[in-house]
Design an enzyme around this catalytic site. Structure first.
Site, PDB file in Angstrom:
ATOM      1  N   HIS A   1      -5.683   5.042   7.417  1.00 14.25           N
ATOM      2  CA  HIS A   1      -4.921   6.095   6.741  1.00 14.25           C
ATOM      3  C   HIS A   1      -5.014   7.372   7.561  1.00 14.25           C
ATOM      4  O   HIS A   1      -5.993   7.610   8.248  1.00 14.25           O
ATOM      5  CB  HIS A   1      -5.479   6.327   5.332  1.00 14.25           C
ATOM      6  CG  HIS A   1      -5.008   5.299   4.341  1.00 14.25           C
ATOM      7  ND1 HIS A   1      -4.200   5.588   3.282  1.00 14.25           N
ATOM      8  CD2 HIS A   1      -5.218   3.960   4.287  1.00 14.25           C
ATOM      9  CE1 HIS A   1      -3.933   4.486   2.596  1.00 14.25           C
ATOM     10  NE2 HIS A   1      -4.548   3.473   3.185  1.00 14.25           N
TER      11      HIS A   1
ATOM     12  N   ASP B   1       0.825  -1.208   0.000  1.00 14.49           N
ATOM     13  CA  ASP B   1       0.000   0.000   0.000  1.00 14.49           C
ATOM     14  C   ASP B   1       0.860   1.260   0.000  1.00 14.49           C
ATOM     15  O   ASP B   1       0.480   2.283  -0.567  1.00 14.49           O
ATOM     16  CB  ASP B   1      -0.921  -0.004   1.227  1.00 14.49           C
ATOM     17  CG  ASP B   1      -2.152   0.852   1.017  1.00 14.49           C
ATOM     18  OD1 ASP B   1      -2.399   1.262  -0.128  1.00 14.49           O
ATOM     19  OD2 ASP B   1      -2.851   1.131   2.004  1.00 14.49           O
TER      20      ASP B   1
ATOM     21  N   HIS C   1      -7.064  -1.102   9.167  1.00 18.88           N
ATOM     22  CA  HIS C   1      -6.137  -0.526   8.189  1.00 18.88           C
ATOM     23  C   HIS C   1      -6.475   0.953   8.121  1.00 18.88           C
ATOM     24  O   HIS C   1      -7.525   1.333   7.602  1.00 18.88           O
ATOM     25  CB  HIS C   1      -6.357  -1.232   6.841  1.00 18.88           C
ATOM     26  CG  HIS C   1      -5.570  -0.665   5.712  1.00 18.88           C
ATOM     27  ND1 HIS C   1      -4.392  -1.228   5.285  1.00 18.88           N
ATOM     28  CD2 HIS C   1      -5.785   0.401   4.900  1.00 18.88           C
ATOM     29  CE1 HIS C   1      -3.914  -0.537   4.246  1.00 18.88           C
ATOM     30  NE2 HIS C   1      -4.744   0.457   4.002  1.00 18.88           N
TER      31      HIS C   1
ATOM     32  N   CYS D   1      -4.470   5.724  -2.053  1.00 20.31           N
ATOM     33  CA  CYS D   1      -5.158   4.885  -3.014  1.00 20.31           C
ATOM     34  C   CYS D   1      -5.258   5.652  -4.324  1.00 20.31           C
ATOM     35  O   CYS D   1      -5.797   6.751  -4.361  1.00 20.31           O
ATOM     36  CB  CYS D   1      -6.550   4.530  -2.488  1.00 20.31           C
ATOM     37  SG  CYS D   1      -7.516   3.607  -3.661  1.00 20.31           S
TER      38      CYS D   1
HETATM   39 MG    MG Z   1      -4.776   1.474   2.058  1.00 19.61          MG
END
Ligand code: MG
Length: 313
Positions: free
Chosen positions: A209, A16, A207, A240
């Site tokens: 951000h 990522d 997860h 993303c």
């Molecule tokens: Mg991500």
């Protein structure tokens, strides 16, 4: 405060973190980074993804990376996939753990995979069958679980239904992903708590951000809900490509720094992780969103300040 004694961090930097970076790192450099984070104490690493190389050119060489890394038996090396083709590539590359990803938002699935949510899930069944035959472990991820830039709020029921879908396919390890940094602490707490109550056998991951500066607060809220597994990315890289304005996974070194201060064991050496994060910043050739890289460890600063104070006295 109700805090866990220890947490598990998955280093998602190689996947990522790097996927949106313009400067392409060599497979050899990615292999070094993966080996380095493992040497620093990381026990779960997301090494790349088996998706369309056209969509994510940075990760086109995940096959090569997978074959080149030093495999330690106690470490889990996982890769992200979205369908049967990805599963085939993962098996061929000798990967033993994959993460199947679907978005909670219809629009995000459309822009990310060019398919509807139902179509994405339909594709999982063949992949699951192949995984079972080949002895691969499969985990699941629900992206935009806490909000979608196109659709806004995602109803909690939608998330819990997707968890149920994963369970019915035999997946019992699921990541709730705040892909675009829209989550807030009370929401993470409530969704996390409800999900754990309804599905006590599932191992949930968060997860997060740090797009709006809330990742660390959300992580603490997740811990209050009993979640002890978190993704993080070296140097705070990430974002993303299909979500406007989405940036920065929470930085691994920032998470370890906080955990060290509040006595939560991560098993990862902070100084080693800071060194890796500094190197990563050079690799990608731009400033990153790691607080610790900018400010240094707070305890180092306090010692320095104390010395200064002593001199002043
Ligand atoms: Mg991500």
């Amino acid at each position: 405060m109700q805090l866990p004694e220890s947490i598990t961090i998955c280093e998602v930097g190689p996947r990522d973190g790097l996927q949106n970076e313009k400067h392409i790192l060599s497979a050899q450099r990615k292999i070094e980074l993966i080996n380095d984070v493992v040497n620093a104490g990381v026990k779960v690493v997301e090494i790349g993804s088996f998706v369309s190389p056209k969509a994510v050119p940075q990760l086109a060489d995940t096959d090569e990376v997978a074959k080149g890394i030093a495999r330690r038996p106690e470490v889990e090396y996982r890769a992200l996939i979205s369908n049967l083709k990805g599963m085939e590539r993962a098996i061929f590359a000798g990967i033993t753990k994959v993460k199947l990803t679907v978005s909670a938002s219809e629009s995000h699935n459309k822009s990310n995979w060019n398919r509807s949510t139902t179509e994405v899930i339909r594709g999982f069944y063949d992949a699951m069958e192949l995984a079972a035959k080949s002895g691969l472990e499969v985990s699941g991820a629900i992206s935009t679980a806490f909000g979608c830039p196109f659709e806004g709020n995602i109803p909690r029921k939608q998330i819990l239904d997707l968890v149920q879908t994963f369970i019915s396919m035999g997946v019992t390890e699921i990541s709730l992903s705040d892909t675009t940094g829209m989550a807030y602490p009370s929401q993470v707490y409530e969704v996390g708590k409800r999900a754990r109550e309804l599905f006590p056998s599932v191992r949930f991951w968060l997860h997060l951000h740090n797009t709006r500066g809330l990742a660390m607060a959300n992580m603490l809220a997740g811990m209050q809900a009993g979640i002890v597994r978190f993704d993080a990315s070296f140097s705070g890289l990430g974002g993303c490509p299909y979500a406007p304005g989405a940036s920065g996974n929470v930085a691994t070194e920032d998470v370890i720094h906080m955990c060290d201060l509040i006595n939560i064991n991560t098993g990862i050496n902070l100084d080693k992780m800071i060194e890796i994060a500094q190197e990563v910043r050079q690799d990608v050739r731009h400033e990153t969103e790691s607080f610790i890289l900018k400010a240094g460890k707070s305890l180092v600063l306090s010692t320095r300040d104390l010395d200064k104070l002593k001199r002043e006295v």
